[in-house]
Design a protein around this motif. Structure first.
Motif, short mmCIF file in Angstrom:
data_model
loop_
_atom_site.label_atom_id
_atom_site.label_comp_id
_atom_site.label_asym_id
_atom_site.label_seq_id
_atom_site.Cartn_x
_atom_site.Cartn_y
_atom_site.Cartn_z
N CYS B 113 42.13 31.25 23.37
CA CYS B 113 40.81 30.71 23.70
C CYS B 113 40.27 29.84 22.57
O CYS B 113 39.53 28.90 22.81
N PRO B 199 48.72 33.40 30.75
CA PRO B 199 47.41 32.76 30.79
C PRO B 199 46.42 33.64 30.01
O PRO B 199 46.51 34.87 30.11
N PRO B 200 45.51 33.03 29.22
CA PRO B 200 44.61 33.84 28.40
C PRO B 200 43.86 34.90 29.21
O PRO B 200 43.63 36.00 28.71
N ALA B 201 43.49 34.59 30.44
CA ALA B 201 42.74 35.55 31.25
C ALA B 201 43.53 36.84 31.44
O ALA B 201 42.99 37.93 31.34
N LEU B 204 43.63 38.77 28.15
CA LEU B 204 42.34 39.39 27.81
C LEU B 204 42.04 40.58 28.70
O LEU B 204 41.31 41.48 28.33
N ARG B 205 42.59 40.56 29.91
CA ARG B 205 42.31 41.62 30.88
C ARG B 205 42.99 42.93 30.50
O ARG B 205 42.56 43.99 30.92
#
Lengths: 247, 208
Positions: B113, B199-201, B204-205
């Motif tokens: 991010c 993917p960063p999402a 992070l999840r």
């Protein structure tokens, strides 16, 4: 400069998640135009798709179809390096869980994005101190995240988001892990930064305190935009919203 | 200004720069230091594996007392043990590296991010794994060697510690360290690479 009026535009965003046999549409055709310099809140119950929308706008996850334009650039057209540049320079992220790096002090956390932006160490530290002062943490430069309170950690995260002077700050439930008073302080700080620095703030939240300071509120339900309210409508409706939330 | 290839409204987005190795080194060292306890556990996983391997190998350096078919059997038993030791070592190190990458998914997502390139994240993990692999293997070789040499000394085998024995030990030390380092990197690089590509999402999840 009509084209430049909108800092973010989304067109027909669709995102599906597979849950075993079934697939759930977290986003089901979202068209949203976000004006430069506005304070926008994306409201909705959990599971409504607001975090998915947040991730799509921030380039953190790819939508299945539809497009996101940041400053008129279609994000789907960007390669990894261009996307990294966008995340580094154009967007600042704030999370519910703060997501500071535990191995670094407040100042080092805030300096990290300037490292990725290619600033020299001295320039990065100077900028880091500047933004930490801006969020009122100039006296906590060398503390580690574990030595800071939740509110202070979120301030560090806000400073980090601002380090490279982004045009957009994306906040995902920024007050979700904070008590009422601290949450209010963080909201006030975001609003102040929005007014003074002119940074566009997009916040996904279900905190009703957020409504009071927003220029516009986008209500999401079942992956679709249910309604968009302007500031003028909000002031009239705040009482009604609070009634609604009580049910 | 060449605008014929791209529509004017799309513009030409700028690219993220590649950071110098020294920056990655700086961040990795900080990370190892603050996580010293965790780093030591990972390194001792590597150490134990290599110590086992090294102890099996050291035995071979002592003179063989058996003759004929018995000597042949002893030799093949040692080769078998050495291979088993390597396998145990590989699984142990793989497990340590998997853990040390997966427990930091969120950190990886955060770095992305902030503008980190995938390669930078992989470099961070290679540096960390390399340092732990190197130190763990060196200490591991020494322990494995010591554990075989001390009982041998007490068993009256001091005359076996010839210059040929020490020469062989030195060769084995280099082999052990190289094998330890190699296994650590083999275990680390694919894990780190797939984590960096997420993917960063998704990164992070993850809740660990």
């Amino acid at each position: 400069m009509a084209a430049n009026e909108y800092v973010v535009r989304t067109k027909g965003l669709v995102k599906e998640f597979r849950m075993g046999e079934e697939s759930v549409r977290a986003l089901n055709g979202v068209d949203l135009d976000i004006k430069r310099g506005e304070y926008l809140s994306i409201m909705g119950p959990s599971g409504s798709g607001k975090s998915t929308l947040f991730n799509a706008i921030g380039g953190l996850d790819k939508p299945d179809s539809g497009s996101v334009f940041i400053n008129d650039v279609d994000m789907a057209q960007l390669d990894a390096r261009e996307l990294a540049y966008l995340r580094c320079h154009t967007i600042g992220y704030i999370f519910q869980t703060f997501n500071l790096l535990p191995s670094m002090t407040a100042l080092e956390n805030v300096t990290l994005p300037t490292v990725f932006a290619g600033l020299t160490t001295d320039d990065g530290i100077e900028r880091g101190i500047e933004v930490l002062n801006l969020v009122g943490l100039g006296h906590r430069l060398h503390h580690r995240p574990t030595q800071l309170s939740g509110g202070q950690q979120q301030r560090v995260a806000i400073a980090r988001a601002l380090a490279n002077n982004p045009s957009i700050v994306l906040a995902d439930e920024p007050t979700g892990n904070l008590d009422l008073k601290t949450g209010e302080e963080i909201i006030a700080l975001l609003r102040e930064l929005n007014k003074k620095q002119g940074v566009t703030i997009i916040s996904a939240t279900h905190d009703y305190k957020m409504v009071d300071v927003s220029d516009r509120v986008v209500w999401i339900r079942d992956g679709k935009i249910a309604k968009i309210e302007e500031r003028a409508d909000i002031e009239l409706a705040v009482g009604a919203i609070k009634d609604e939330s009580a049910h | 200004m060449s605008t014929h290839t791209v529509p004017a409204s799309v513009g030409t987005p700028e690219q993220q720069i590649t950071l110098p190795f020294s920056k990655a080194w700086e961040i990795s060292m900080k990370s190892i230091k603050i996580r010293l306890g965790r780093s030591l556990i990972t390194a001792s996983g590597i150490m134990l594996g290599i110590a086992f391997f090294s102890s099996v190998r050291t035995v071979v350096l002592f003179p063989i007392t058996q003759t004929g078919a018995a000597a042949e059997a002893a030799r093949s038993r040692h080769s078998f043990l050495a291979i088993m030791a390597l396998l145990v070592c590989f699984v142990g190190i793989m497990n340590s590296m998997l853990m040390s990458v997966t427990e930091r998914f969120r950190e990886i997502g955060t770095m992305k991010c902030l503008g980190a390139l995938d390669q930078f994240i992989v470099t961070l993990f290679i540096i960390e794994a390399g340092i732990m692999g190197l130190l763990g293997s060196m200490i591991g070789w020494f322990f494995g060697w010591l554990i075989m040499v001390i009982p041998h000394l007490f068993g009256g085998g001091a005359r076996d510690l010839t210059s040929a024995f020490f020469g062989g030990s030195a060769v084995q030390a280099v082999q052990s360290v190289l094998i330890g380092l190699f296994i650590t990197l083999i275990a680390c690089i694919p894990t780190a690479r797939s984590a960096a590509k997420m993917p960063p999402a998704a990164a992070l999840r993850s809740e660990i």
